[in-house]
Enzyme design. Structure first.
Site, mmCIF file in Angstrom:
data_model
loop_
_atom_site.group_PDB
_atom_site.id
_atom_site.type_symbol
_atom_site.label_atom_id
_atom_site.label_comp_id
_atom_site.label_asym_id
_atom_site.label_seq_id
_atom_site.Cartn_x
_atom_site.Cartn_y
_atom_site.Cartn_z
ATOM 1 N N PRO A 23 9.453 -46.301 4.093
ATOM 2 C CA PRO A 23 10.624 -46.343 3.364
ATOM 3 C C PRO A 23 11.232 -45.013 2.958
ATOM 4 C CG PRO A 23 8.518 -47.175 1.975
ATOM 5 C CD PRO A 23 8.126 -46.735 3.524
ATOM 6 N N ASN A 24 12.469 -45.352 2.880
ATOM 7 C CA ASN A 24 13.355 -44.151 2.153
ATOM 8 C C ASN A 24 13.360 -43.007 3.036
ATOM 9 O OD1 ASN A 24 14.340 -45.600 -0.249
ATOM 10 N ND2 ASN A 24 12.147 -45.624 -0.748
ATOM 11 N N ARG A 31 18.575 -37.675 0.574
ATOM 12 C CA ARG A 31 17.486 -37.951 -0.663
ATOM 13 C C ARG A 31 16.828 -36.792 -1.061
ATOM 14 N NH1 ARG A 31 11.568 -40.592 0.751
ATOM 15 N NH2 ARG A 31 11.185 -40.736 -1.504
ATOM 16 N N TYR A 36 12.867 -32.997 -0.032
ATOM 17 C CA TYR A 36 12.797 -33.083 1.411
ATOM 18 C C TYR A 36 13.480 -32.399 2.251
ATOM 19 C CZ TYR A 36 10.316 -37.062 -0.934
ATOM 20 O OH TYR A 36 9.433 -37.920 -1.601
ATOM 21 N N ASN A 87 4.104 -40.921 8.488
ATOM 22 C CA ASN A 87 4.255 -40.571 7.104
ATOM 23 C C ASN A 87 4.630 -42.163 6.431
ATOM 24 O OD1 ASN A 87 5.418 -39.982 4.623
ATOM 25 N ND2 ASN A 87 6.997 -38.402 5.400
ATOM 26 N N ALA A 90 6.294 -44.246 0.297
ATOM 27 C CA ALA A 90 5.639 -44.785 -0.773
ATOM 28 C C ALA A 90 4.363 -45.737 -0.385
ATOM 29 C CB ALA A 90 6.979 -45.423 -1.805
ATOM 30 N N HIS A 93 0.605 -45.213 -1.437
ATOM 31 C CA HIS A 93 0.003 -45.267 -2.484
ATOM 32 C C HIS A 93 -0.309 -46.474 -3.179
ATOM 33 C CE1 HIS A 93 1.557 -41.147 -2.644
ATOM 34 N NE2 HIS A 93 2.877 -41.394 -2.455
ATOM 35 N N ASP A 100 -5.239 -51.544 5.707
ATOM 36 C CA ASP A 100 -6.459 -52.026 6.708
ATOM 37 C C ASP A 100 -5.505 -52.030 8.107
ATOM 38 O OD1 ASP A 100 -7.764 -52.912 4.465
ATOM 39 O OD2 ASP A 100 -6.816 -54.923 4.417
ATOM 40 N N GLU A 114 -2.017 -38.666 9.338
ATOM 41 C CA GLU A 114 -0.954 -38.742 8.186
ATOM 42 C C GLU A 114 -0.175 -37.708 7.834
ATOM 43 O OE1 GLU A 114 -3.244 -39.770 4.427
ATOM 44 O OE2 GLU A 114 -1.439 -40.010 3.399
ATOM 45 N N HIS A 116 2.940 -35.865 5.161
ATOM 46 C CA HIS A 116 3.914 -35.982 4.236
ATOM 47 C C HIS A 116 4.706 -34.700 4.092
ATOM 48 C CE1 HIS A 116 1.884 -39.654 2.609
ATOM 49 N NE2 HIS A 116 0.903 -38.903 2.921
ATOM 50 N N ILE A 117 5.898 -34.878 3.869
ATOM 51 C CA ILE A 117 6.981 -33.827 3.992
ATOM 52 C C ILE A 117 6.511 -32.656 3.013
ATOM 53 C CG2 ILE A 117 9.443 -33.088 3.738
ATOM 54 C CD1 ILE A 117 10.002 -35.377 5.374
ATOM 55 N N SER A 118 6.583 -33.470 1.631
ATOM 56 C CA SER A 118 6.292 -32.794 0.185
ATOM 57 C C SER A 118 4.732 -32.710 0.086
ATOM 58 C CB SER A 118 7.005 -33.523 -1.028
ATOM 59 O OG SER A 118 6.154 -34.732 -1.105
ATOM 60 N N ARG A 123 2.952 -33.420 -7.272
ATOM 61 C CA ARG A 123 4.019 -34.188 -7.950
ATOM 62 C C ARG A 123 3.459 -35.281 -9.171
ATOM 63 N NH1 ARG A 123 7.407 -36.351 -3.080
ATOM 64 N NH2 ARG A 123 9.060 -36.734 -4.987
ATOM 65 N N ARG A 127 1.557 -40.151 -6.993
ATOM 66 C CA ARG A 127 1.502 -39.852 -5.654
ATOM 67 C C ARG A 127 0.318 -39.190 -5.460
ATOM 68 N NH1 ARG A 127 6.864 -40.326 -4.233
ATOM 69 N NH2 ARG A 127 8.337 -39.852 -6.118
HETATM 70 C C1 DQA Z 1 6.482 -38.741 1.089
HETATM 71 C C2 DQA Z 1 5.579 -38.542 -0.391
HETATM 72 C C3 DQA Z 1 5.557 -39.878 -1.050
HETATM 73 O O1 DQA Z 1 5.045 -40.019 -2.279
HETATM 74 C C4 DQA Z 1 7.171 -40.604 -1.141
HETATM 75 O O2 DQA Z 1 6.854 -41.705 -1.654
HETATM 76 C C5 DQA Z 1 7.993 -40.279 0.035
HETATM 77 C C6 DQA Z 1 7.730 -39.290 0.917
HETATM 78 C C7 DQA Z 1 6.428 -37.369 1.734
HETATM 79 O O3 DQA Z 1 6.823 -37.277 3.010
HETATM 80 O O4 DQA Z 1 6.261 -36.114 0.930
HETATM 81 O O5 DQA Z 1 8.672 -41.273 0.424
HETATM 82 O O6 DQA Z 1 5.574 -39.334 1.968
#
Ligand code: DQA
Length: 164
Positions: A23-24, A31, A36, A87, A90, A93, A100, A114, A116-118, A123, A127
């Site tokens: 998501p997002n 964003r 990001y 990725n 959210a 978390h 599963d 897995e 994560h960009i950040s 943070r 997270r």
């Molecule tokens: C994220 C980090 C997550 O905490 C966050 O909810 C995201 C992006 C990242 O790519 O750093 O949406 O997965």
């Protein structure tokens, strides 16, 4: 026979890898660019496809804000034998449903990286915990879009190892 990284022959079909974004992440570029970056999902898609080509992987990049859809992509990966770069955004978390589903991918012997960009560990407190990491093959954080390249290289490496 498994692909040999960038040395696969034209006649060999490249291994398909699905890059899943939660998501997002469809809002990349708009964003929180300070967190990001300024590049959008379309750019990430092209980057991943280019990196995949260099590795002999056919990369399909997907994004969804819908937990059920992302879970169904894990089921599809198991049924079709497709490695995953994900990725989970959210969902990372709190989604035990996705955890599963991701566990089914790695239990089937398929790599699931897995990304994560950040760097979530640097943070907010919420997270710092991932329900996906315990069932992932590995986790790459804090490297921006480049993390997806590292993840694709890890998939190619794992596939080569398992072919030996
Ligand atoms: C994220 C980090 C997550 O905490 C966050 O909810 C995201 C992006 C990242 O790519 O750093 O949406 O997965």
């Amino acid at each position: 026979m498994m692909n040999e990284g960038s040395h696969y022959s034209q006649s060999q079909k490249p291994t398909k890898v699905v890059v899943v974004n939660g998501p997002n992440l469809g809002r990349l570029g708009v964003r929180e660019p300070d967190v990001y970056g300024h590049q959008d999902l379309a750019t990430l898609r092209l980057d991943c496809q280019d990196w995949g080509r260099e590795l002999g992987l056919q990369v399909e990049v997907r994004q969804s804000d819908d937990e059920g859809e992302v879970i169904s992509w894990m089921h599809e990966a198991v049924d079709q034998g497709t490695p995953i770069v994900m990725n989970p955004a959210a969902f990372t978390h709190y989604s035990y449903g996705l955890a599963d589903a991701a566990a089914q991918v790695t239990s089937a012997g398929l790599p699931l990286l897995e990304v994560h960009i950040s760097n979530p560990a640097s943070r907010e407190a919420f997270r710092r915990h991932s329900v996906i990491s315990p069932v992932a093959t590995g986790t790459i954080t804090g490297m921006g879009f480049y993390g997806y390249k590292l993840a694709l290289e890890s998939v190619a490496h794992t596939l080569r190892e398992s072919a030996d």
